[in-house]
Design a protein around this motif. Structure first.
Motif, mmCIF file in Angstrom:
data_model
loop_
_atom_site.group_PDB
_atom_site.id
_atom_site.type_symbol
_atom_site.label_atom_id
_atom_site.label_comp_id
_atom_site.label_asym_id
_atom_site.label_seq_id
_atom_site.Cartn_x
_atom_site.Cartn_y
_atom_site.Cartn_z
ATOM 1 N N THR A 127 0.824 -1.207 0.089
ATOM 2 C CA THR A 127 0.146 -0.126 -0.053
ATOM 3 C C THR A 127 1.037 1.218 -0.145
ATOM 4 O OG1 THR A 127 -1.865 -1.291 1.189
ATOM 5 C CG2 THR A 127 -1.813 1.098 1.224
ATOM 6 N N VAL A 128 2.025 1.354 0.730
ATOM 7 C CA VAL A 128 2.791 2.441 1.089
ATOM 8 C C VAL A 128 3.594 2.713 -0.481
ATOM 9 C CG1 VAL A 128 5.023 3.376 2.000
ATOM 10 C CG2 VAL A 128 3.104 2.389 3.493
ATOM 11 N N LEU A 129 3.943 1.513 -0.995
ATOM 12 C CA LEU A 129 4.662 1.581 -2.382
ATOM 13 C C LEU A 129 3.827 2.150 -3.495
ATOM 14 C CD1 LEU A 129 7.434 1.053 -4.148
ATOM 15 C CD2 LEU A 129 6.391 -1.293 -4.242
ATOM 16 N N VAL A 130 2.481 1.637 -3.597
ATOM 17 C CA VAL A 130 1.612 1.993 -4.670
ATOM 18 C C VAL A 130 1.331 3.560 -4.434
ATOM 19 C CG1 VAL A 130 -0.673 1.917 -5.327
ATOM 20 C CG2 VAL A 130 0.875 -0.226 -4.912
ATOM 21 N N ALA A 131 0.973 4.078 -3.031
ATOM 22 C CA ALA A 131 0.675 5.337 -2.939
ATOM 23 C C ALA A 131 1.801 6.261 -3.311
ATOM 24 C CB ALA A 131 0.209 5.386 -1.360
ATOM 25 N N ASP A 132 3.002 6.016 -2.843
ATOM 26 C CA ASP A 132 4.304 6.841 -3.326
ATOM 27 C C ASP A 132 4.255 6.806 -4.674
ATOM 28 O OD1 ASP A 132 4.624 7.154 -0.533
ATOM 29 O OD2 ASP A 132 6.276 5.556 -0.386
ATOM 30 N N LEU A 133 4.178 5.743 -5.425
ATOM 31 C CA LEU A 133 4.404 5.758 -6.948
ATOM 32 C C LEU A 133 3.373 6.743 -7.406
ATOM 33 C CD1 LEU A 133 4.875 1.840 -7.395
ATOM 34 C CD2 LEU A 133 6.467 3.695 -8.325
ATOM 35 N N LEU A 134 1.993 6.544 -7.047
ATOM 36 C CA LEU A 134 0.986 7.315 -7.558
ATOM 37 C C LEU A 134 1.121 8.975 -7.290
ATOM 38 C CD1 LEU A 134 -2.012 5.260 -6.920
ATOM 39 C CD2 LEU A 134 -0.977 5.512 -9.124
ATOM 40 N N ALA A 135 1.730 9.233 -6.227
ATOM 41 C CA ALA A 135 1.922 10.549 -5.869
ATOM 42 C C ALA A 135 3.088 11.260 -6.700
ATOM 43 C CB ALA A 135 2.612 10.700 -4.435
ATOM 44 N N GLN A 136 3.922 10.390 -7.264
ATOM 45 C CA GLN A 136 4.940 10.753 -8.140
ATOM 46 C C GLN A 136 4.498 10.718 -9.483
ATOM 47 O OE1 GLN A 136 8.740 8.513 -7.486
ATOM 48 N NE2 GLN A 136 8.426 8.572 -5.198
ATOM 49 N N ASP A 137 3.245 10.519 -9.529
ATOM 50 C CA ASP A 137 2.603 10.573 -11.059
ATOM 51 C C ASP A 137 3.089 9.068 -11.869
ATOM 52 O OD1 ASP A 137 0.637 11.472 -12.690
ATOM 53 O OD2 ASP A 137 2.134 12.736 -13.996
ATOM 54 N N LYS A 138 3.457 8.120 -11.269
ATOM 55 C CA LYS A 138 3.829 6.811 -12.002
ATOM 56 C C LYS A 138 2.873 5.934 -12.130
ATOM 57 C CE LYS A 138 8.601 7.594 -10.284
ATOM 58 N NZ LYS A 138 9.880 7.058 -9.478
ATOM 59 N N PRO A 139 2.919 5.129 -13.164
ATOM 60 C CA PRO A 139 1.732 4.346 -13.410
ATOM 61 C C PRO A 139 1.839 3.087 -12.504
ATOM 62 C CG PRO A 139 3.345 4.322 -15.219
ATOM 63 C CD PRO A 139 3.642 5.287 -14.477
ATOM 64 N N VAL A 140 0.507 2.368 -12.001
ATOM 65 C CA VAL A 140 0.585 1.525 -11.347
ATOM 66 C C VAL A 140 -0.569 0.295 -12.126
ATOM 67 C CG1 VAL A 140 -0.411 0.193 -9.386
ATOM 68 C CG2 VAL A 140 0.887 2.378 -9.187
ATOM 69 N N GLY A 141 -0.092 -0.958 -12.338
ATOM 70 C CA GLY A 141 -0.747 -1.784 -13.243
ATOM 71 C C GLY A 141 -1.049 -3.038 -12.603
ATOM 72 N N ALA A 142 -1.869 -3.732 -13.224
ATOM 73 C CA ALA A 142 -2.247 -5.314 -12.839
ATOM 74 C C ALA A 142 -2.572 -6.008 -14.168
ATOM 75 C CB ALA A 142 -3.104 -5.220 -11.847
ATOM 76 N N ILE A 143 -2.193 -7.326 -14.237
ATOM 77 C CA ILE A 143 -2.872 -8.409 -15.192
ATOM 78 C C ILE A 143 -3.681 -9.368 -14.686
ATOM 79 C CG2 ILE A 143 -0.556 -9.395 -15.276
ATOM 80 C CD1 ILE A 143 -0.725 -9.610 -18.343
ATOM 81 N N CYS A 144 -4.681 -9.639 -15.335
ATOM 82 C CA CYS A 144 -5.258 -11.000 -15.152
ATOM 83 C C CYS A 144 -5.992 -10.754 -13.915
ATOM 84 C CB CYS A 144 -4.376 -11.985 -15.059
ATOM 85 S SG CYS A 144 -5.402 -13.623 -15.772
ATOM 86 N N PHE A 145 -5.915 -11.844 -12.944
ATOM 87 C CA PHE A 145 -6.510 -11.987 -11.665
ATOM 88 C C PHE A 145 -6.124 -10.676 -10.652
ATOM 89 C CE2 PHE A 145 -7.138 -13.709 -7.502
ATOM 90 C CZ PHE A 145 -8.466 -13.506 -7.142
ATOM 91 N N ALA A 146 -4.816 -10.332 -11.026
ATOM 92 C CA ALA A 146 -4.212 -9.318 -10.045
ATOM 93 C C ALA A 146 -5.083 -7.923 -10.071
ATOM 94 C CB ALA A 146 -2.554 -9.286 -10.409
ATOM 95 N N VAL A 147 -5.710 -7.825 -10.998
ATOM 96 C CA VAL A 147 -6.599 -6.684 -10.941
ATOM 97 C C VAL A 147 -7.621 -6.663 -9.678
ATOM 98 C CG1 VAL A 147 -8.564 -5.532 -12.239
ATOM 99 C CG2 VAL A 147 -6.530 -6.395 -13.676
ATOM 100 N N ALA A 148 -7.925 -8.110 -9.290
ATOM 101 C CA ALA A 148 -8.662 -7.813 -8.125
ATOM 102 C C ALA A 148 -7.833 -7.504 -6.923
ATOM 103 C CB ALA A 148 -9.087 -9.502 -7.683
ATOM 104 N N GLY A 149 -6.226 -7.369 -6.991
ATOM 105 C CA GLY A 149 -5.474 -6.982 -5.852
ATOM 106 C C GLY A 149 -5.668 -5.564 -5.805
ATOM 107 N N LEU A 150 -5.540 -4.841 -7.030
ATOM 108 C CA LEU A 150 -6.062 -3.317 -7.112
ATOM 109 C C LEU A 150 -7.161 -2.858 -6.363
ATOM 110 C CD1 LEU A 150 -4.487 -2.103 -10.628
ATOM 111 C CD2 LEU A 150 -3.282 -2.388 -8.553
ATOM 112 N N ALA A 151 -8.064 -3.878 -6.708
ATOM 113 C CA ALA A 151 -9.445 -3.435 -6.160
ATOM 114 C C ALA A 151 -9.113 -3.199 -4.673
ATOM 115 C CB ALA A 151 -10.613 -4.344 -6.640
#
Length: 481
Positions: A127-151
Motif C-alpha cells: 500500500t505504501v509503495l503504490v501510494a508513493d508511486l501514484l504521488a510521483q505520477d507513475k503508473p500502477v498496473g495489474a494483469i489478469c486476476f491481479a486486477v482484484a488486488g488493485l481493487a
C-alpha cells in the motif's frame, strides 16, 4: 588524416559521447506461491523489447513458484517487497495467478488456501509503495486476476479502482469464507465491483474476437485482461515511460498600446520584466504603424517610438482561431489609451483620443476571448479605463471589482455645448461600477511602486511608478500556472 570508424568510436569514448538516460526499471510484483507464469514471462519479454529494464519483487526472497510448479518457470526475486522504494522505479505491475490474492490488503474474507491470505506486513508494504508511486505520477498496473488486488488496495481511504474502468481475468478466483460463511469462488468482476470499479466484458476493447488488445488506461492505473494482453500492456507502459511528456511552451502576453500618446515606461518596464523571465510579448496597436509615446514618459534620450507586431484586427483574428495564442492581455496607459474605450459616449478635445469603432470592437472581442477562457486581463494607469468601458451584457467587466488606476486627471472632454471640461480617471472607472482604491493604498502607504491589485483574473496597476511591479505580478501569476 582520416578518422576510421574505430578511431571515431575511441574518440567518442574519450570525450564522453552523450547517451539517453535510461529510465528506472519497471517493478513486477509476484506472489511467492502460485503466480501465473504466462502473465509474467511474455510481459517481461515485451517490456525489455520496448527498451525497459525489469526488476522482480515478492513478499520474500524465496523462489516464486508458479501455478503447476514447473521448475523452469520458477523465478528468483531481485528484492523483497519491503525493500522496494518508489523513487527507484518507473512503474509497478502486479502479476496475476491465484497467489496474487495475497495482494489484497483490505480484503475482508479468509482464503481456503492460507498461502493466498494477505499478510498485514506485506499489505502495508504494498500500500505504501503504490501510494508513493501514484504521488510521483507513475503508473500502477495489474494483469489478469491481479486486477482484484488493485481493487482491495486503498489510498486515502478509497479503493484504487473506485470510479475507474478496468479489464481483468474473466473467470473466478480462489474460494474463501466471509463473515464465517463459506463463499463459492467468485469472479474478478466481483472484487472490482465490490470496490466501486467498472470491469468491461472480455474482449470489449478493440477487436471483440481477441483479448490481445484488451488494456485500459484510466489515469495512472493500467489494467490488462490476461496473458494475451501482456504485450499491449508493455506497449502502453513504454509510451508512458519512454516518451517524455510534451513540455509546455513559453508563456505569451499580448500588449496593446496606442499609435498616439502611449506612456513609454508603462510599456517598457513590464515588457522588460516579462521577457527577462522568458515570457514572449507581442505588441498590437490600432494600425500596423509606428506608435508614438507621450513626451518625457520614460524613454530617456531615445524617441521611444515602437513598431507594433500586428494590428488589433490581426490580433483578434489570431485569438479567435487559436484561443491559446496568448496567456494574458495587457493594456498600456497614456491618454491615447482613451481611444479603446468602447462604450464611452462622449467626445475628447484631442481628436486622436476619440476611438475608431472598428478598433474598439476588436478590443471588446479580445477582452471577451481572454475573459471567457479564464486568461489574465490586465491594464495600467489610464489604460484601466479601457476595461471600465468594456461592457458585456450591459455591465462593465470591472463592475464590482476592486482596482487601482491613475489617480490624476483624464484628458479634456467636450460638454453638450462644446465647451472643454476635465474629469479624473477615477470618474471613468467608478461610473462603470468598479471600486477604485486611493493612491498608495496597496502595500507601503508611502509608495506608489507596489500599487498593483489582483481581483479574479483582472490585474490593475496604479501608474507608471508601479509599472515594474505590475510586470512582476503578471510574471509571477503566469509562471505559477
Amino acid at each position: 588524416f582520416r578518422l576510421t570508424s574505430l578511431s571515431l568510436l575511441v574518440l567518442g569514448l574519450l570525450l564522453g559521447s552523450p547517451a539517453a538516460a535510461q529510465p528506472d526499471p519497471v517493478l513486477l510484483v509476484l506472489s511467492n506461491q502460485d503466480f501465473y507464469y504466462p502473465d509474467y514471462g511474455p510481459l517481461r519479454t515485451a517490456l525489455e523489447a520496448e527498451g525497459l529494464t525489469v526488476q522482480v519483487a515478492a513478499p520474500t526472497l524465496a523462489p516464486a513458484i508458479p501455478h503447476g510448479g514447473a521448475p523452469e518457470e520458477t523465478v528468483i526475486p531481485d528484492l523483497a517487497l519491503a525493500d522496494a522504494i518508489a523513487d527507484d522505479y518507473s512503474a509497478l505491475v502486479l502479476i496475476g495467478g491465484w497467489g496474487s490474492a495475497q495482494f489484497q490488503p483490505e480484503f475482508p474474507g479468509t482464503y481456503a488456501n492460507q498461502s493466498y491470505q494477505p499478510d498485514a506486513f506485506v499489505s502495508d508494504d504494498l500500500t505504501v509503495l503504490v501510494a508513493d508511486l501514484l504521488a510521483q505520477d507513475k503508473p500502477v498496473g495489474a494483469i489478469c486476476f491481479a486486477v482484484a488486488g488493485l481493487a482491495w488496495i486503498e489510498v486515502d481511504g478509497q479503493s484504487l479502482l473506485a470510479g475507474r474502468e478496468v479489464v481483468g481475468y474473466a473467470g473466478n478466483g480462489p474460494s474463501f469464507t466471509l463473515d464465517g460463511q463459506s463463499a463459492p469462488a467468485v469472479s474478478t468482476r466481483w472484487h472490482v465491483e465490490q470496490n466501486g470499479g467498472f470491469m468491461h466484458a472480455s474482449g470489449a476493447v478493440g477487436d471483440p474476437t481477441t483479448s490481445t488488445d484488451d488494456v485500459i488506461v484510466d489515469g495512472n492505473i493500467i489494467t490488462a485482461e490476461n496473458f494475451h494482453s501482456g504485450p499491449a500492456l508493455a506497449s502502453e507502459l513504454g509510451q508512458v515511460i519512454l516518451v517524455p511528456p510534451e513540455l509546455p511552451g513559453p508563456k505569451r502576453v499580448l500588449m496593446v498600446i496606442s499609435n498616439y500618446h502611449f506612456w513609454f515606461r508603462e510599456y517598457d518596464d513590464p515588457r522588460t520584466v516579462l521577457e527577462n523571465a522568458g515570457i514572449e510579448v507581442t505588441v498590437a496597436a490600432t494600425e500596423l504603424a509606428t506608435c508614438y509615446p507621450h513626451a518625457n514618459s520614460g524613454q530617456g534620450g531615445g524617441s521611444g517610438e515602437v513598431e507594433p507586431d500586428m494590428s488589433l484586427a490581426e490580433a483578434r483574428a489570431t485569438m479567435e482561431s487559436d484561443p491559446d495564442s496568448w496567456d494574458a492581455i495587457a493594456f498600456v496607459g497614456g491618454w491615447g489609451s482613451s481611444r479603446y474605450q468602447a462604450f464611452y459616449d462622449g467626445t475628447y478635445v484631442e481628436p486622436q483620443y476619440n476611438g475608431i469603432e472598428s478598433a474598439q470592437v476588436d478590443v471588446i472581442e479580445l477582452i471577451n476571448e481572454f475573459n471567457l477562457n479564464g486568461k489574465w486581463v490586465t491594464a495600467l494607469c489610464h489604460g484601466v479605463t479601457i476595461l471600465a468601458y468594456a461592457h458585456f451584457d450591459g455591465a462593465s467587466i470591472l463592475n464590482g471589482r476592486t482596482v487601482v488606476a491613475w489617480p490624476g486627471q483624464a484628458p479634456q472632454e467636450l460638454d453638450e455645448w462644446g465647451f472643454p471640461y476635465q474629469r479624473l480617471t477615477r470618474d471613468h472607472v467608478e461610473e462603470n461600477g468598479a471600486i477604485m482604491l486611493p493612491t498608495n493604498s496597496v502595500g507601503d502607504p508611502m509608495s506608489p511602486f507596489d500599487d498593483v491589485v489582483i481581483d479574479g483574473n483582472v490585474i490593475t496597476g496604479e501608474s507608471f511608478d508601479a509599472a515594474w511591479h505590475f510586470g512582476e505580478v503578471l510574471r509571477d501569476q503566469l509562471l505559477a500556472e
